[in-house]
Design a protein around this motif. Structure first.
Motif, short mmCIF file in Angstrom:
data_model
loop_
_atom_site.label_atom_id
_atom_site.label_comp_id
_atom_site.label_asym_id
_atom_site.label_seq_id
_atom_site.Cartn_x
_atom_site.Cartn_y
_atom_site.Cartn_z
N ARG A 262 -4.62 6.62 0.20
CA ARG A 262 -4.00 6.35 -1.29
C ARG A 262 -2.20 6.23 -1.36
NH1 ARG A 262 -4.02 6.63 -6.96
NH2 ARG A 262 -2.12 7.61 -7.86
N LEU A 293 -11.29 6.71 -4.33
CA LEU A 293 -10.06 6.31 -4.13
C LEU A 293 -9.74 5.05 -4.82
CD1 LEU A 293 -7.52 6.23 -2.33
CD2 LEU A 293 -8.72 5.02 -0.63
N LEU A 297 -6.72 3.83 -7.94
CA LEU A 297 -5.92 2.80 -7.81
C LEU A 297 -6.12 1.49 -8.87
CD1 LEU A 297 -6.18 2.52 -3.94
CD2 LEU A 297 -4.10 3.58 -5.24
#
Length: 343
Positions: A262, A293, A297
């Motif tokens: 990340r 993850l 985002l």
């Protein structure tokens, strides 16, 4: 706080070719961290050519187990192997997210709810007709992004393969290619020039992993350049500093954890580079963590997360099924892979 470990071995539905030969079984170590009755689960699945060997992974986790007596930070500091660190850091993150009562992606990111993430299909090396048929089947299942493996044949044959795919799937499907570092600079230039006519978005690793200046020189045309193997070989910062990529292919297992992946994604975005999350054909715990993850985002481009089918069987039921070109993001606290330890 206590750390427990358990080895696992899962047969693949088809053998996987890696830098060190063919692999028919995915092996790794489940990592469980317990604290005051609460537990967090992680996965360390080394992959030849990408991470440390399994024996080194086990040694690193044993070292972390001893260091955990001094606290989580000391345990993480004691692990210098990427897959082992991935397993430990994921177990700690799963524990903390569950304690907070939130899914892992919200623990990693912010409070915005994300229910699904777009995925791409991957089509292996085959003659043009077979490649096109496999791509068309994926699109019929709802996928609107197809990645085609290239580099095992000469450039002209790969061009014919991609043209056959484009003819089969139509103009609205995003095409990518993955050369796995197979070309020299002359071949890569010729390939990218030809791929532009087919509408390829980017080519993953068109040059060997350590040729960052060559990757940088390929940029600027209609076909982008993505760094994959270069990230493990030279590091994320080196790739970004060299201006060697339009996109980063982020494999959390190879980078040492979803937390490091990340951080790499955020640094990439600051540099104007697109992060794409994928897996190393992991078991359900690490694979689902990669889904979280990507969700942390969001919005993200199609990611290489639809890899569960590469396993003949898994550690537990998959909480992140793929439907209509997207993968479901579990909403239970933590990772959401209940039952994996007891399977």
């Amino acid at each position: 706080m206590r750390l427990d470990r358990r080895d696992f071995a899962l047969p693949l539905s088809d053998p996987l070719r890696t830098a060190r030969g063919e692999m028919a079984t995915r092996t790794g170590v489940l990592v469980r961290v317990a604290d005051d009755g609460n537990r967090g689960l992680g996965e360390a699945s080394p992959l030849p050519g990408w991470t440390e060997p399994l024996s080194d992974c086990r040694t690193a986790l044993a070292r972390a187990e001893r260091a955990l007596q001094r606290g989580p930070d000391a345990a993480l500091a004691a692990v210098d192997a990427p897959a082992a660190r991935h397993g430990l850091s994921l177990a700690l993150a799963d524990l903390r997210a569950a304690d907070a009562g939130v899914p892992l992606y919200r623990y990693l990111g912010d409070d915005a709810a994300v229910t699904d993430v777009p995925v791409n299909a991957t089509v292996g090396d085959a003659p043009p007709e077979e490649t096109a048929a496999e791509a068309a089947d994926a699109v019929a299942d709802g996928v609107d992004c197809v990645k085609v493996k290239v580099g095992a044949r000469d450039v002209d044959e790969d061009v014919r393969r991609l043209r056959a795919v484009r003819d089969a799937v139509g103009p609205g499907v995003e095409l990518r290619a993955d050369a796995n570092g197979a070309w020299d600079r002359a071949a890569a230039e010729r390939a990218l020039d030809a791929f532009a006519d087919v509408g390829v978005e980017f080519v993953e690793q068109p040059l060997p992993a350590d040729d960052l200046s060559g990757l940088a020189a390929l940029r600027g045309g209609p076909v982008g350049v993505a760094a994959d193997e270069s990230l493990a070989a030279t590091g994320v910062d080196a790739v970004l500093d060299a201006g060697a990529a339009d996109a980063l292919i982020l494999k959390p297992m190879a980078l040492g954890g979803v937390d490091r992946a990340r951080d790499a994604a955020l640094r990439a975005r600051e540099a104007g580079v697109t992060p794409v999350v994928t897996t190393t054909v992991d078991a359900v715990v690490a694979r689902t963590a990669a889904v979280h993850l990507a969700a942390s985002l969001a919005p993200v481009p199609p990611c290489g997360l639809a890899t569960g089918g590469r396993l003949e069987r898994d550690l537990t039921a998959d909480p992140a099924p793929v439907r209509d070109g997207t993968i479901h993001v579990p909403q239970l606290p933590g990772i959401g892979t209940t039952g994996a330890w007891s399977s």
